[in-house]
Scaffold this active site. Sequence first.
Site, PDB file in Angstrom:
ATOM      1  N   ARG A 125       0.745  -1.095   0.260  1.00  0.00           N
ATOM      2  CA  ARG A 125       0.092  -0.159   0.049  1.00  0.00           C
ATOM      3  C   ARG A 125       0.866   1.293  -0.128  1.00  0.00           C
ATOM      4  O   ARG A 125       0.420   2.414   0.234  1.00  0.00           O
ATOM      5  CB  ARG A 125      -0.908   0.070   1.141  1.00  0.00           C
ATOM      6  CG  ARG A 125      -1.829  -1.309   1.051  1.00  0.00           C
ATOM      7  CD  ARG A 125      -3.234  -0.724   1.975  1.00  0.00           C
ATOM      8  NE  ARG A 125      -4.248  -1.610   1.774  1.00  0.00           N
ATOM      9  CZ  ARG A 125      -5.189  -1.878   0.890  1.00  0.00           C
ATOM     10  NH1 ARG A 125      -5.353  -0.827  -0.078  1.00  0.00           N
ATOM     11  NH2 ARG A 125      -6.131  -2.686   0.982  1.00  0.00           N
TER      12      ARG A 125
ATOM     13  N   GLY B  79      -6.624  -0.045  -7.163  1.00  0.00           N
ATOM     14  CA  GLY B  79      -7.654   0.694  -6.898  1.00  0.00           C
ATOM     15  C   GLY B  79      -7.465   2.136  -7.009  1.00  0.00           C
ATOM     16  O   GLY B  79      -6.691   2.745  -7.467  1.00  0.00           O
TER      17      GLY B  79
ATOM     18  N   THR C 225      -4.145   3.873  -6.023  1.00  0.00           N
ATOM     19  CA  THR C 225      -3.218   3.652  -7.120  1.00  0.00           C
ATOM     20  C   THR C 225      -3.498   4.642  -8.221  1.00  0.00           C
ATOM     21  O   THR C 225      -2.496   5.256  -8.793  1.00  0.00           O
ATOM     22  CB  THR C 225      -3.238   2.198  -7.581  1.00  0.00           C
ATOM     23  OG1 THR C 225      -2.981   1.179  -6.481  1.00  0.00           O
ATOM     24  CG2 THR C 225      -2.288   1.977  -8.656  1.00  0.00           C
TER      25      THR C 225
ATOM     26  N   ILE D  57     -11.600  -5.358  -4.764  1.00  0.00           N
ATOM     27  CA  ILE D  57     -13.058  -6.048  -4.586  1.00  0.00           C
ATOM     28  C   ILE D  57     -14.090  -5.325  -4.143  1.00  0.00           C
ATOM     29  O   ILE D  57     -15.311  -5.547  -4.071  1.00  0.00           O
ATOM     30  CB  ILE D  57     -12.708  -7.376  -3.373  1.00  0.00           C
ATOM     31  CG1 ILE D  57     -12.346  -6.489  -2.151  1.00  0.00           C
ATOM     32  CG2 ILE D  57     -11.784  -8.303  -3.994  1.00  0.00           C
ATOM     33  CD1 ILE D  57     -12.478  -7.530  -0.887  1.00  0.00           C
ATOM     34  N   ASP D  58     -13.805  -3.879  -3.904  1.00  0.00           N
ATOM     35  CA  ASP D  58     -14.654  -3.112  -3.020  1.00  0.00           C
ATOM     36  C   ASP D  58     -15.465  -2.518  -4.482  1.00  0.00           C
ATOM     37  O   ASP D  58     -16.558  -1.820  -4.050  1.00  0.00           O
ATOM     38  CB  ASP D  58     -13.948  -2.018  -2.468  1.00  0.00           C
ATOM     39  CG  ASP D  58     -13.284  -2.342  -1.040  1.00  0.00           C
ATOM     40  OD1 ASP D  58     -13.728  -3.565  -0.805  1.00  0.00           O
ATOM     41  OD2 ASP D  58     -12.429  -1.845  -0.805  1.00  0.00           O
TER      42      ASP D  58
ATOM     43  N   HIS E 183     -14.559  -0.762   3.072  1.00  0.00           N
ATOM     44  CA  HIS E 183     -14.158   0.033   4.075  1.00  0.00           C
ATOM     45  C   HIS E 183     -14.990   1.355   3.814  1.00  0.00           C
ATOM     46  O   HIS E 183     -15.422   1.970   4.785  1.00  0.00           O
ATOM     47  CB  HIS E 183     -12.692   0.653   3.704  1.00  0.00           C
ATOM     48  CG  HIS E 183     -11.990   1.010   4.942  1.00  0.00           C
ATOM     49  ND1 HIS E 183     -11.815   0.272   5.895  1.00  0.00           N
ATOM     50  CD2 HIS E 183     -11.621   2.287   5.162  1.00  0.00           C
ATOM     51  CE1 HIS E 183     -11.359   1.099   6.848  1.00  0.00           C
ATOM     52  NE2 HIS E 183     -11.063   2.416   6.468  1.00  0.00           N
TER      53      HIS E 183
ATOM     54  N   GLN F 205     -12.434 -13.376   1.577  1.00  0.00           N
ATOM     55  CA  GLN F 205     -12.896 -12.608   0.149  1.00  0.00           C
ATOM     56  C   GLN F 205     -11.840 -12.090  -0.809  1.00  0.00           C
ATOM     57  O   GLN F 205     -12.297 -11.931  -2.143  1.00  0.00           O
ATOM     58  CB  GLN F 205     -13.764 -11.237   0.807  1.00  0.00           C
ATOM     59  CG  GLN F 205     -14.769 -11.731   1.657  1.00  0.00           C
ATOM     60  CD  GLN F 205     -15.343 -10.421   2.641  1.00  0.00           C
ATOM     61  OE1 GLN F 205     -16.160  -9.792   2.269  1.00  0.00           O
ATOM     62  NE2 GLN F 205     -14.617 -10.039   3.641  1.00  0.00           N
TER      63      GLN F 205
HETATM   64  O1  F6P Z   1      -9.079  -4.526  -1.131  1.00  0.00           O
HETATM   65  C1  F6P Z   1      -9.817  -3.608  -0.487  1.00  0.00           C
HETATM   66  C2  F6P Z   1      -9.942  -3.862   0.943  1.00  0.00           C
HETATM   67  O2  F6P Z   1     -10.623  -5.180   0.921  1.00  0.00           O
HETATM   68  C3  F6P Z   1     -10.900  -3.140   1.890  1.00  0.00           C
HETATM   69  O3  F6P Z   1     -12.330  -3.518   1.874  1.00  0.00           O
HETATM   70  C4  F6P Z   1     -10.322  -3.240   3.139  1.00  0.00           C
HETATM   71  O4  F6P Z   1     -10.616  -2.284   4.109  1.00  0.00           O
HETATM   72  C5  F6P Z   1      -9.060  -3.168   2.971  1.00  0.00           C
HETATM   73  O5  F6P Z   1      -9.077  -3.679   1.756  1.00  0.00           O
HETATM   74  C6  F6P Z   1      -8.494  -4.022   3.956  1.00  0.00           C
HETATM   75  O6  F6P Z   1      -7.081  -4.361   3.264  1.00  0.00           O
HETATM   76  P1  F6P Z   1      -5.520  -4.433   3.942  1.00  0.00           P
HETATM   77  O7  F6P Z   1      -5.531  -4.866   5.406  1.00  0.00           O
HETATM   78  O8  F6P Z   1      -4.889  -5.045   3.093  1.00  0.00           O
HETATM   79  O9  F6P Z   1      -5.252  -2.895   3.985  1.00  0.00           O
END
Ligand code: F6P
Length: 374
Positions: free
Chosen positions: A75, A111, A114, A135-136, A180, A300
């Site tokens: 991230r 997403g 990015t 996936i969101d 989220h 998921q």
């Molecule tokens: O990929 C999106 C997502 O699944 C969100 O719904 C979720 O809040 C987030 O990623 C959590 O991912 P990570 O713990 O990898 O930051």
Amino acid sequence: MGAKYVGVLTAGGDSPGLNAALRGIGKAGLGLYDMQFVGFLDGFRGLMQNRTIRLDEKSLSGILTRGGTILGTSRDKPHKMPVGGKYLDMTDAMMDTYERYHLDALVCLGGGGTQKSALRLKNRGMNIITLPKTIDNDVAMTDVTFGFDTALGIATEAIDRLHSTAHSHHRIVVVEIMGHNTGWLALGSGVAGGADVILIPEIPYNVNEIADAILQRSRGGKRFSIVAVSEGAMPVELAAKKNAVEEKLRKEEDEDKREKLSGELVRLEEERSNSTLALTQNLEKLTGLESRVTILGYLQRGGAPSAADRLLATRLGTACTRLLHEGRYGVMVAARGDGMEPVPLEEVAGKRKTIPMGHPWLESARSVGTCLGD
Ligand code: F6P
């Protein structure tokens, strides 16, 4: 001029279909246009650190059905890289790597975050094309993102399975679904799985309304209920507090006061992250029905992509290669019906596709008697 040397990276949370998209981009580029690809590892971090693998026939073979990303992801953001305990702007180091490989273009699969980072690199002088994955399903300006369909299937199957255990024990089962900031996944799987209550971030909920809906079911002889809740959903009181602090933060110029308000936001965010558990406990108290919580979490995002996601990722991947060949940069390859549309990054970055009130999925949910918590 069309691209010959192309860099590729995957960034943000992983998503089913990333490998299918990499394969689509790479195979079309190698086979049709004699392009050469270098893959940067672990998102923008690999671009900064010059950590790469070659994307050739061999590495692109056998990955269509594989979950995750063969490139790894993170991230990390170009302008806020954690380096030596500090957050630094490492955009220049990334530009150095781009130039070292004499790249004609860089493709970023990711997403919302990015898309923003990609625009930053475009403004720094790189030729960029992005693909929308998550996936969101919350990337702006595209009909859909790859990864969503797979996660929708997983969440729907989970709701199906929770039905039989909730029914047998006459319980309320609250199932937390990823999302989220937006509720596409909870709403889609909630409708598809026949959840009795669906709670999404776009509609702050009133716990008494939910309890009433469940009690009404109970009086009608249905002694179990399934509550599908987005991880970002929150009660009206918390949503109001959060909005008020965000509003103050937008207007505040004093640094000390801004810091305080940011701290307050972090605290409210913590409260939000515990709200599914709090909701489950409150529903048990208010209805007198035994309640349990299930958090689906990373299940998921894992595993093989669905057929629809493989198709979408391959479609967008090969379309991306066509754009590379035509030298059309600075765009995201958006899904539009059965086709695609290149959308300028400026129109995508910093925007989020939330569920509009009055969306057909919401109307359908209400029409079959689903409680949306409002
Ligand atoms: O990929 C999106 C997502 O699944 C969100 O719904 C979720 O809040 C987030 O990623 C959590 O991912 P990570 O713990 O990898 O930051």
